[in-house]
Design a protein around this motif. Structure first.
Motif, mmCIF file in Angstrom:
data_model
loop_
_atom_site.group_PDB
_atom_site.id
_atom_site.type_symbol
_atom_site.label_atom_id
_atom_site.label_comp_id
_atom_site.label_asym_id
_atom_site.label_seq_id
_atom_site.Cartn_x
_atom_site.Cartn_y
_atom_site.Cartn_z
ATOM 1 N N ALA A 44 0.839 -1.190 0.000
ATOM 2 C CA ALA A 44 0.000 0.000 0.000
ATOM 3 C C ALA A 44 0.878 1.244 0.000
ATOM 4 O O ALA A 44 1.977 1.246 0.553
ATOM 5 C CB ALA A 44 -0.916 -0.006 1.212
ATOM 6 N N GLY A 45 0.393 2.268 -0.668
ATOM 7 C CA GLY A 45 1.135 3.521 -0.727
ATOM 8 C C GLY A 45 0.654 4.371 -1.877
ATOM 9 O O GLY A 45 -0.223 3.969 -2.643
ATOM 10 N N ILE A 77 -2.622 2.863 -3.672
ATOM 11 C CA ILE A 77 -2.975 1.484 -3.336
ATOM 12 C C ILE A 77 -3.379 1.461 -1.869
ATOM 13 O O ILE A 77 -2.585 1.801 -0.994
ATOM 14 C CB ILE A 77 -1.793 0.517 -3.587
ATOM 15 N N THR A 78 -4.634 1.091 -1.602
ATOM 16 C CA THR A 78 -5.128 1.061 -0.224
ATOM 17 C C THR A 78 -5.254 -0.361 0.314
ATOM 18 O O THR A 78 -5.423 -0.541 1.516
ATOM 19 C CB THR A 78 -6.494 1.760 -0.119
ATOM 20 N N GLY A 105 -7.666 0.325 -4.711
ATOM 21 C CA GLY A 105 -7.165 1.689 -4.647
ATOM 22 C C GLY A 105 -7.850 2.630 -5.607
ATOM 23 O O GLY A 105 -8.964 2.367 -6.072
ATOM 24 N N THR A 106 -7.165 3.721 -5.901
ATOM 25 C CA THR A 106 -7.684 4.744 -6.811
ATOM 26 C C THR A 106 -6.566 5.156 -7.770
ATOM 27 O O THR A 106 -5.388 4.928 -7.499
ATOM 28 C CB THR A 106 -8.155 6.001 -6.038
ATOM 29 N N GLU A 149 -9.782 9.351 -14.005
ATOM 30 C CA GLU A 149 -9.711 8.924 -12.612
ATOM 31 C C GLU A 149 -10.717 7.812 -12.354
ATOM 32 O O GLU A 149 -11.658 7.624 -13.128
ATOM 33 C CB GLU A 149 -9.959 10.103 -11.680
ATOM 34 N N GLY A 150 -10.497 7.087 -11.274
ATOM 35 C CA GLY A 150 -11.427 6.029 -10.904
ATOM 36 C C GLY A 150 -10.948 5.250 -9.699
ATOM 37 O O GLY A 150 -9.929 5.565 -9.087
ATOM 38 N N GLU A 151 -11.727 4.230 -9.369
ATOM 39 C CA GLU A 151 -11.426 3.343 -8.256
ATOM 40 C C GLU A 151 -11.341 1.929 -8.787
ATOM 41 O O GLU A 151 -11.904 1.615 -9.834
ATOM 42 C CB GLU A 151 -12.537 3.394 -7.189
ATOM 43 N N PHE A 152 -10.663 1.087 -8.031
ATOM 44 C CA PHE A 152 -10.556 -0.317 -8.446
ATOM 45 C C PHE A 152 -10.410 -1.240 -7.255
ATOM 46 O O PHE A 152 -9.915 -0.858 -6.210
ATOM 47 C CB PHE A 152 -9.377 -0.529 -9.399
#
Length: 167
Positions: free
Chosen positions: A87-88, A126-127, A138-139, A157-160
């Motif tokens: 994550a980061g 990355i979450t 993440g996004t 842009e977006g989320e995944f």
């Protein structure tokens, strides 16, 4: 009812009350494919069967987000070189530090690149990482510009929450 009240008050102390799930902490199954795409703020349907996230043996992460109305097209491609699988936040401004982080977008006659913009802004955050089940959460956000005269600027842009394949 009065007799049940003391028993109901004891249930939490005994650990018999079901715990509420923590938002965002659920572990997705291997088939989870949540992917969104917005271009200049307007939602565009993403093709989850044609879009792919790849991790190469040298740890280069490639996100390829394809539009639903152009499943054979190239769509948006974001490359993060030397991705540590954790994550980061990975920003495109660091492109001069030796890590290759850039984005490109192709749709029909439109070809745009993050390197063509005056400012190479963008990031992938990355979450969540599950290396065992091979998925990332993440996004992403980037600006890409058409090269040449009268160049247009696009913000994508977006989320995944998406599986990662070995390349």
């Amino acid at each position: 009812m009065k007799r049940l009240l003391p028993l109901l008050l004891l249930l939490p102390a005994l650990g018999l009350v079901p715990k509420r799930p923590v938002p965002g902490a659920a572990v997705p199954s291997g088939s989870v494919r949540h992917l969104t795409l917005r271009i200049n703020g307007q939602p565009v349907a993403a093709d989850t069967s044609s879009s792919r996230f790849f991790l190469s043996s040298d740890h280069a992460l490639r996100l390829n987000v394809v539009r639903q109305d152009d499943p054979d097209g190239e769509g948006l491609t974001i490359i993060i070189d030397r991705f540590p699988v954790q994550a980061g936040s990975y920003t495109f401004q660091e492109i001069l530090s030796g890590r290759n982080r850039d984005a490109s977008y192709r749709f029909g006659p439109v070809a745009a690149y993050s390197k063509s913009c005056g400012q190479n802004t963008g990031s992938v955050v990355i979450t969540g990482v599950n290396a065992e089940k091979h998925w990332l959460r993440g996004t992403y956000r980037c600006q890409v510009c058409e090269a040449g005269r009268g160049a247009r600027r696009f913000t994508l842009e977006g989320e995944f929450e998406y599986p990662v394949e070995k390349e």
